[in-house]
Structure formats: structure tokens, C-alpha cells
Design a protein around this motif. Sequence first.
Motif, PDB file in Angstrom:
ATOM      1  N   TRP A  49       0.339  -0.984  -0.020  1.00 58.42           N
ATOM      2  CA  TRP A  49       0.412  -0.221  -0.208  1.00 58.42           C
ATOM      3  C   TRP A  49       1.228   1.114   0.001  1.00 58.42           C
ATOM      4  CZ3 TRP A  49      -4.623   1.928  -1.179  1.00 58.42           C
ATOM      5  CH2 TRP A  49      -4.572   3.267  -0.667  1.00 58.42           C
ATOM      6  N   SER A 120      -7.094   6.852   2.870  1.00 59.14           N
ATOM      7  CA  SER A 120      -6.824   6.286   1.748  1.00 59.14           C
ATOM      8  C   SER A 120      -7.790   7.857   0.956  1.00 59.14           C
ATOM      9  CB  SER A 120      -7.843   5.409   1.667  1.00 59.14           C
ATOM     10  OG  SER A 120      -7.971   5.186  -0.153  1.00 59.14           O
ATOM     11  N   ASP A 124      -9.029   3.468  -3.202  1.00 63.61           N
ATOM     12  CA  ASP A 124     -10.092   3.085  -3.029  1.00 63.61           C
ATOM     13  C   ASP A 124     -11.048   3.460  -4.022  1.00 63.61           C
ATOM     14  OD1 ASP A 124      -9.530   0.520  -0.755  1.00 63.61           O
ATOM     15  OD2 ASP A 124      -8.959   2.734   0.100  1.00 63.61           O
ATOM     16  N   ASP A 151     -13.499  -2.025   0.931  1.00 63.54           N
ATOM     17  CA  ASP A 151     -13.320  -1.266  -0.861  1.00 63.54           C
ATOM     18  C   ASP A 151     -15.335  -2.067  -0.603  1.00 63.54           C
ATOM     19  OD1 ASP A 151     -11.540  -0.406  -1.884  1.00 63.54           O
ATOM     20  OD2 ASP A 151     -10.814  -2.113  -1.656  1.00 63.54           O
ATOM     21  N   THR A 176      -9.850  -9.818  -3.932  1.00 65.50           N
ATOM     22  CA  THR A 176      -9.416  -7.991  -4.898  1.00 65.50           C
ATOM     23  C   THR A 176      -9.068  -8.562  -6.210  1.00 65.50           C
ATOM     24  OG1 THR A 176      -8.832  -6.644  -2.358  1.00 65.50           O
ATOM     25  CG2 THR A 176      -8.404  -5.430  -4.603  1.00 65.50           C
ATOM     26  N   PHE A 194      -8.832  -1.390  -4.932  1.00 71.30           N
ATOM     27  CA  PHE A 194      -7.817  -0.371  -4.073  1.00 71.30           C
ATOM     28  C   PHE A 194      -6.061  -0.661  -5.015  1.00 71.30           C
ATOM     29  CE2 PHE A 194      -6.869  -4.288  -1.454  1.00 71.30           C
ATOM     30  CZ  PHE A 194      -5.594  -4.329  -1.599  1.00 71.30           C
ATOM     31  N   THR A 198      -6.319  -0.612  -9.400  1.00 71.76           N
ATOM     32  CA  THR A 198      -7.560   0.573  -9.762  1.00 71.76           C
ATOM     33  C   THR A 198      -6.564   0.178 -11.511  1.00 71.76           C
ATOM     34  OG1 THR A 198      -6.155   2.090  -9.043  1.00 71.76           O
ATOM     35  CG2 THR A 198      -8.779   1.915  -8.130  1.00 71.76           C
ATOM     36  N   SER A 213     -12.605   7.130  -2.603  1.00 69.80           N
ATOM     37  CA  SER A 213     -12.467   7.482  -1.367  1.00 69.80           C
ATOM     38  C   SER A 213     -12.732   9.272  -1.000  1.00 69.80           C
ATOM     39  CB  SER A 213     -11.360   6.716  -0.568  1.00 69.80           C
ATOM     40  OG  SER A 213     -10.344   6.694  -1.466  1.00 69.80           O
TER      41      SER A 213
END
Length: 334
Positions: A49, A120, A124, A151, A176, A194, A198, A213
Motif C-alpha cells: 500500500w 485513503s 479505493d 472496498d 480483490t 484499491f 484500480t 474514498s
Amino acid sequence: MNPLRPRRSLRVAAVPVLLLLALAAGCAQPPSQAKPFPGGTITLGFSAWPGWFPWQVAEEEGLFRKNGVNVELKYFDSYTDSLNALATGKIDANSQTLNDTLASVAGGAKQSVVLVNDNSTGNDQIIAKPGITSLPDLKGKTVAAEQGTVDHYLLLLALRKAGLTEADVKFQPLPTDAAAAAFVAGRVDAVGVFAPFTTTALKRPGSRAIATSADFPGAIPDHLVVTRALVDGNPQAVQGLVRTWFDTLAWIKDHREEALQIMAKRAGVNVPDYETYDKGTTIFTLDQNRSAFTGDLPGRAKEISDFLVAAKLVDAPPPLDGLFAPQFVAAVQP
């Protein structure tokens, strides 16, 4: 192995159901049996992340040692594994979401939030296929997200904003990475993912984010979380970790190009791609940390707790006593 597997593979659900049951039943290693303190090496976990990659900079630039703490930095390809490791006392600290921390605490883990890494603010997203241009358009459509993740949480917030509920869509729970792939393949109409997934989802021609987000400020905070055993037994080490974070942010500011190279390499992407994630992640300053601990965090914890219970991810709201430990950011000298 792709280092950008989900950082939040169960971001809100946090500890998988089986582990929650094990913790509640006392089958997992209880916090009281975690490694003894004070002294020794502190094991700090993190995963993919943008708000957590500065830890890699801290290690490579010797900033942990500068702050008098001996750290073994452990990168987890699976974010879920990092959550489990902290919940069972196999590591001492981890970067994880407030959502996941609350789920772990509901399962019996003794953990404290000592630092806000980031919020975030766009990374997200709810991404939809061509023809779906607004949240109300999701009614009756198939939407994929990972069950119980932030999410999934973002999807519910977005639906509520549009006057809808999860019952108004055909929710398809998928990991995800699989959710992003299913969306690109045209098997679902919309997806909650996320960064960097994405980027994957947006490869579907004509797709677009219809909610992010950024539309829900403060809804998805990320933190440094430590075991209560570490807080109680070695607060000096916790203070060293927190000081290191702010020293690292200062180093990144002064050596941005070098820092980007380090973080992009850890992320497994090129620097230009990594830079695109910066805009969707707001790294918290020292002042923002202090304001969060005295302001928004307790209320946010209550909101997320209600979500966990409503989504039947936990049986009862987690106890909040001792969850936040603001004394460490309060003691950092600007």
C-alpha cells in the motif's frame, strides 16, 4: 511472485473468521504469551500500500537504528498474513487499517493504534463499466468486491449515499485481485478495488470510477498498530518506531527522487506508476496525527464497529478501551 498482491486482502474483515473463532476460544496464542519485553528485536510488518512503503526507506537509510530501535522489517505478500501474524503475537507491530484492527480486537487480540500512516483519499474506488455513470445506475447490477474489506465498506457507503443498499445490487464476493480480473473480463458490471488494482480494473475500455474514498473523507484510515505487550513492556521501542516514521517522512521530502526509487522497487512498479498513487494517499503529518487522536478517530472507530456488526463479520462491537495510544505522537518533537 507479484509484490502487489492485495494489501487489504481482508482489510475490513481483518482476521479471517476461523482465526477470530480461534482467538475467541483461546486456541490461538494469547497476547499474554507474546515474546517478552523489554529489549530485543522488534518485528514490524507491512504490505503493499503506498502509505506503508516509507518503512522500506526507513530500513534502507538506517533510520530505525538512528532512533535507537532494533527492527526486523518483514514484508508480507499477503496482507491477511500480516494481520494474522500480529493477532497471534508472531510479530510485534504492523501497518494495517483501523477496520482490520477493530476486527482483530473483536476477536480477542490486544492491540493499540500508535500512529496514523495515512488516509485513503482516492486510491479505493468503485469502478463501473461503460453505461454506468452514477451510483444510482448500480441498481440491479452485479458488483464485485472482497467480502468485508474496506472496498466493500466503501461500496456500502456509496450505495447509502445514492439511497440504495446492498440488497439493491447483485453483490459478488471475490478476492480483490480476482475481482479486478473479473471486471476486466466483463464478468461483472462494477468492482470495488484499491490501488494498484484500480489500474488493472481501468484497463477495461470505457470504464470509470463512479465513487472513490475521496468522496468519504476519513473513512479509510491506515495505522501503525502494535501489540499491547509492546506498549506495556517496551514503550521506548514504540516511541522509536513512531519517531522513525516522522524522520522518514522528512528524509523522503529532502530526497524525493531517491525515495521514489526505493518505494517503487519495493512495490514492483516503475516510478511514474508509483507517483500516480501519491495523489490518492494522504500521508499524515505530525500535527494531523495529533488532531486525529484527539478528534476523529474515536468516532470513526464507532462507525466501523457498527459496520462490522451489521455485516456479521463480528458478533459484538470490539472493546475500545486501550485501542488508541496517543502518547507516542504527542511525545515526538517537531
